[in-house]
Design a protein around this motif. Structure first.
Motif, PDB file in Angstrom:
ATOM      1  N   THR A   5       0.822  -1.225   0.069  1.00 17.31           N
ATOM      2  CA  THR A   5       0.062  -0.067  -0.114  1.00 17.31           C
ATOM      3  C   THR A   5       0.978   1.163   0.091  1.00 17.31           C
ATOM      4  N   PHE A   6       0.765   2.100  -1.059  1.00 21.46           N
ATOM      5  CA  PHE A   6       1.683   3.213  -1.299  1.00 21.46           C
ATOM      6  C   PHE A   6       0.770   4.399  -0.673  1.00 21.46           C
ATOM      7  N   VAL A   7       1.240   5.036   0.245  1.00 22.02           N
ATOM      8  CA  VAL A   7       0.552   6.116   1.172  1.00 22.02           C
ATOM      9  C   VAL A   7       1.117   7.288   0.772  1.00 22.02           C
ATOM     10  N   PHE A  37      -1.316  -4.129  -5.545  1.00 21.02           N
ATOM     11  CA  PHE A  37      -0.864  -2.655  -4.619  1.00 21.02           C
ATOM     12  C   PHE A  37      -2.205  -1.774  -4.809  1.00 21.02           C
ATOM     13  N   SER A  38      -2.079  -0.838  -3.552  1.00 19.59           N
ATOM     14  CA  SER A  38      -3.020   0.286  -3.970  1.00 19.59           C
ATOM     15  C   SER A  38      -2.219   1.470  -3.337  1.00 19.59           C
ATOM     16  N   VAL A  39      -2.887   2.571  -4.189  1.00 17.20           N
ATOM     17  CA  VAL A  39      -2.179   3.914  -3.806  1.00 17.20           C
ATOM     18  C   VAL A  39      -3.067   4.582  -3.056  1.00 17.20           C
ATOM     19  N   ILE A  40      -2.790   5.175  -1.972  1.00 20.54           N
ATOM     20  CA  ILE A  40      -3.734   6.213  -1.406  1.00 20.54           C
ATOM     21  C   ILE A  40      -3.399   7.583  -1.175  1.00 20.54           C
ATOM     22  N   GLY A  41      -4.089   8.352  -2.074  1.00 26.17           N
ATOM     23  CA  GLY A  41      -3.444   9.795  -2.183  1.00 26.17           C
ATOM     24  C   GLY A  41      -4.156  10.406  -0.968  1.00 26.17           C
ATOM     25  N   LEU A  42      -3.232  11.413  -0.413  1.00 26.89           N
ATOM     26  CA  LEU A  42      -3.726  12.482   0.804  1.00 26.89           C
ATOM     27  C   LEU A  42      -3.352  13.768   0.534  1.00 26.89           C
ATOM     28  N   GLY A  43      -4.524  14.535   1.164  1.00 28.14           N
ATOM     29  CA  GLY A  43      -4.288  15.821   0.747  1.00 28.14           C
ATOM     30  C   GLY A  43      -5.452  16.657   1.502  1.00 28.14           C
ATOM     31  N   ASP A  79      -7.746   2.254 -11.115  1.00 27.56           N
ATOM     32  CA  ASP A  79      -8.541   1.422 -10.246  1.00 27.56           C
ATOM     33  C   ASP A  79      -7.894   1.357  -8.974  1.00 27.56           C
ATOM     34  N   CYS A  80      -6.562   1.310  -9.047  1.00 30.44           N
ATOM     35  CA  CYS A  80      -5.912   0.767  -7.561  1.00 30.44           C
ATOM     36  C   CYS A  80      -5.768   2.057  -6.706  1.00 30.44           C
ATOM     37  N   ILE A  81      -6.139   3.338  -7.020  1.00 24.24           N
ATOM     38  CA  ILE A  81      -5.967   4.693  -6.455  1.00 24.24           C
ATOM     39  C   ILE A  81      -7.314   5.161  -5.622  1.00 24.24           C
ATOM     40  N   ARG A  82      -7.018   5.390  -4.552  1.00 25.75           N
ATOM     41  CA  ARG A  82      -8.087   5.985  -3.570  1.00 25.75           C
ATOM     42  C   ARG A  82      -7.578   7.359  -3.160  1.00 25.75           C
ATOM     43  N   TYR A  83      -8.533   8.192  -2.492  1.00 22.67           N
ATOM     44  CA  TYR A  83      -8.156   9.591  -2.042  1.00 22.67           C
ATOM     45  C   TYR A  83      -8.779   9.447  -0.694  1.00 22.67           C
ATOM     46  N   TYR A  84      -7.927  10.118   0.241  1.00 22.81           N
ATOM     47  CA  TYR A  84      -8.403  10.279   1.645  1.00 22.81           C
ATOM     48  C   TYR A  84      -8.259  11.841   1.871  1.00 22.81           C
ATOM     49  N   ALA A  85      -8.916  12.553   2.399  1.00 23.60           N
ATOM     50  CA  ALA A  85      -8.739  14.104   2.818  1.00 23.60           C
ATOM     51  C   ALA A  85      -8.144  13.878   4.093  1.00 23.60           C
ATOM     52  N   LEU A 100      -9.017   2.900   6.563  1.00 21.41           N
ATOM     53  CA  LEU A 100      -9.062   2.792   4.985  1.00 21.41           C
ATOM     54  C   LEU A 100      -8.004   1.528   4.352  1.00 21.41           C
ATOM     55  N   ILE A 101      -6.792   1.950   5.098  1.00 24.04           N
ATOM     56  CA  ILE A 101      -5.741   1.162   4.509  1.00 24.04           C
ATOM     57  C   ILE A 101      -6.029  -0.481   4.788  1.00 24.04           C
ATOM     58  N   GLN A 102      -6.619  -0.801   6.167  1.00 30.29           N
ATOM     59  CA  GLN A 102      -6.904  -2.096   6.335  1.00 30.29           C
ATOM     60  C   GLN A 102      -8.002  -2.569   5.591  1.00 30.29           C
ATOM     61  N   GLU A 103      -8.891  -1.645   5.118  1.00 28.58           N
ATOM     62  CA  GLU A 103     -10.023  -2.381   4.410  1.00 28.58           C
ATOM     63  C   GLU A 103      -9.426  -2.756   2.984  1.00 28.58           C
ATOM     64  N   ARG A 104      -8.551  -1.799   2.522  1.00 26.58           N
ATOM     65  CA  ARG A 104      -7.878  -2.126   0.990  1.00 26.58           C
ATOM     66  C   ARG A 104      -7.127  -3.340   1.374  1.00 26.58           C
ATOM     67  N   GLU A 105      -6.372  -3.508   2.304  1.00 33.23           N
ATOM     68  CA  GLU A 105      -5.366  -4.484   2.553  1.00 33.23           C
ATOM     69  C   GLU A 105      -6.414  -6.038   2.463  1.00 33.23           C
ATOM     70  N   GLU A 106      -7.399  -6.000   3.234  1.00 30.05           N
ATOM     71  CA  GLU A 106      -8.203  -6.879   3.281  1.00 30.05           C
ATOM     72  C   GLU A 106      -8.873  -7.236   1.972  1.00 30.05           C
ATOM     73  N   GLN A 107      -9.424  -6.351   1.108  1.00 34.35           N
ATOM     74  CA  GLN A 107     -10.041  -6.435   0.069  1.00 34.35           C
ATOM     75  C   GLN A 107      -9.118  -7.044  -0.947  1.00 34.35           C
ATOM     76  N   LEU A 108      -7.840  -6.806  -0.960  1.00 35.05           N
ATOM     77  CA  LEU A 108      -6.785  -7.317  -1.811  1.00 35.05           C
ATOM     78  C   LEU A 108      -6.419  -8.478  -1.468  1.00 35.05           C
TER      79      LEU A 108
END
Ligand code: BG6
Length: 487
Positions: A5-7, A37-43, A79-85, A100-108
């Motif tokens: 997971t790339f945060v 893999f998933s990428v979680i964009g933060l901002g 599709d591997c990208i999510r966003y979290y404010a 969110l990260i745990q959910e993604r880890e479980e999903q994948l």
């Protein structure tokens, strides 16, 4: 490669848009990212996932080395990208992020391997690192890593403080400090060039080398970064990091085996052998300059002091040159000349090694022979040139310099961020700055910073579009040398 997971902190910023997303996308196309893999964009901004994916797509279309062609592959990536404010200072926000990260880890169905990339202003490094720890984000059953980019501190003390804070949350071997110069293909090639070529390896010492010249000249000025640059100057912006890294990569002793640990050890060893300057010595071995008005490739440009956001009496250095000495058996008495500056005649990053020319006597007329020069051009082209002497029978057998050169095909070359992110994902830190390198580099620079702050050495104004102040040429002339190519 391990699933990850790339945060990405600061995912709506300039670096993410220009470099990080394109790098991830190119790695993806080359199948250098893990299967899952998933990428979680933060901002701070608010985006839905779909809006953010669209934003990333735009960044790829504008900045990626390879433009998205096949829609299917692009969608697979997005599709591997999510966003979290997230407001990075706000503790509660991290609770939701962890969820969110745990959910993604479980999903994948992937292990908890988390890469935290801090593409944010350095004042947030320590708060983010400690929030990662407090929130439990860093308690992974897999691995965790942190990527940060310079500036690592503002001087020796603040760098030590920052490192101390980071070390509360991450171990040294979990911290990947990017120096993008170490990601440049020709810089990564340096050690191979010497290690794998007996021709160079045999000559790589004071026995045959007269001096080493490292140049990073730029034609751009301060651009829109006066706020930062006024507090940094060329010495912090380029010299403490990029230039000293180039020196380490050129002059380190080659370990018997090229491994991450050995290379880093040798770099540290080299910095330890660098002769320290006192504040007083700085005036004899360092030149500082600032650009005045001038002409860059036919365009009139303003003086540094006239740039927006710059103090009209600013003493900030936009150019630094220095003469350094390595006090060890191999490099003893070989001067190393380093210079970097903005608004100079050309954009060029290169290392030139001048060999001793002790063999010219047999020809009587010593002036005919030129020294052998090995030039390793890093930017804008990636090229190696060797200057030799040769007899030209069409010119009465006169001795003439000939150039042998080899160019890398830059159009195919991966970008620095691709190489570096790939290495960080694999856990290979060879081309990242170890804390000890950073600290020793600050130790060398610190007296110079103080000498600058106390105005113990003159600030030479040089016209934009020139090769910098004449004083930088005198540094070499004192040992009978000059900058190559002849300027
Ligand atoms: C950055 C500096 O680290 O490197 C900039 O902050 C500089 O001021 C840049 O322009 C130069 O990088 P490159 O890759 O263009 O040589």
């Amino acid at each position: 490669m391990d699933p990850i997971t790339f945060v990405l902190f600061g995912s709506t910023g300039d670096l993410a848009k220009r470099k990080i997303f394109p790098a991830l996308y190119n790695l993806f196309l080359e199948q250098k990212l893990p299967q899952s893999f998933s990428v979680i964009g933060l901002g701070r901004k608010t985006f839905t996932d779909a809006e953010f994916q669209h934003y990333v797509e735009q960044s790829l279309r504008t900045f990626s080395r390879r433009k998205p062609e096949a829609q299917e592959r692009l969608e697979e990536f997005l599709d591997c990208i999510r966003y979290y404010a997230l407001d990075v200072t706000n503790k509660e926000g991290y609770v939701g992020l962890l969820k969110l990260i745990q959910e993604r880890e479980e999903q994948l169905n992937i292990p908890e391997n988390r890469m935290f990339y801090l593409s944010v202003a350095p004042e947030f490094f320590d708060v983010i690192a400690s929030r990662i720890k407090e929130s439990g984000l860093g308690d992974t059953k897999g691995w965790k890593r942190l990527i940060i980019e310079k500036p690592f501190g503002h001087d020796l003390q603040s760098a030590r403080e920052l490192n101390h804070k980071l070390s509360q949350s991450f171990e040294e071997d979990e911290i990947f400090r990017i120096d993008h110069y170490l990601g440049k293909p020709m810089v990564q090639n340096l050690e191979t060039l010497v290690a794998a070529n007996p021709l160079l390896k045999a000559l790589w010492s004071n026995q045959y080398i007269a001096n080493i010249q490292i140049t990073a000249s730029e034609t751009v000025g301060v651009e829109e970064r006066a706020g930062y640059y006024e507090t940094a100057g060329a010495i912090r912006d380029m010299f403490q990091n990029h230039m000293l890294q180039l020196l380490m990569m050129t002059a380190m002793h080659l370990p018997a085996r090229i491994t991450e640990k050995n290379v880093r050890q040798q770099k540290i060893h080299l910095l330890k052998s660098l002769r320290r300057l006192s504040k007083k010595d700085a005036a004899n071995h360092v030149v500082r300059g600032q650009y005045g008005a001038g002409d860059i490739q036919g365009q009139a440009v303003a003086a540094y002091r006239e740039e927006p956001g710059v103090d009209a009496f600013s003493m900030t250095d936009t150019f630094v040159a220095a003469r350094l000495w390595i006090d060890d058996f191999f490099w003893n008495e070989v001067p190393i000349y380093i210079r970097t500056g903005k608004r100079m005649k050309e954009k060029s990053t290169r290392i030139t090694v001048e060999f001793k020319d002790r063999f010219k006597e047999p020809y009587g007329n010593a002036n005919q022979a030129v020294p052998n020069l090995l030039t390793i051009q890093i930017n804008p082209d990636e090229k190696i040139t060797l200057q030799l002497n040769s007899k030209n029978l069409l010119h009465n057998g006169q001795m003439e310099p000939v150039m042998m050169d080899f160019s890398m095909d830059a159009s195919q070359m991966p970008e620095a961020y691709e190489l570096l992110i790939f290495d960080a994902l694999r856990g290979d830190a060879t081309f990242f700055a170890h804390w000890e390198e950073v600290e020793l580099a600050w130790e060398w620079v610190q007296p110079v910073l103080e000498a600058f702050a106390e105005n113990q050495l003159p600030l030479h104004l040089y016209p934009s579009g020139s090769y910098g102040p004449a004083a930088a040429h005198r540094l070499l002339e004192e040992q009978g040398f000059r900058w190559w190519p002849d300027e």
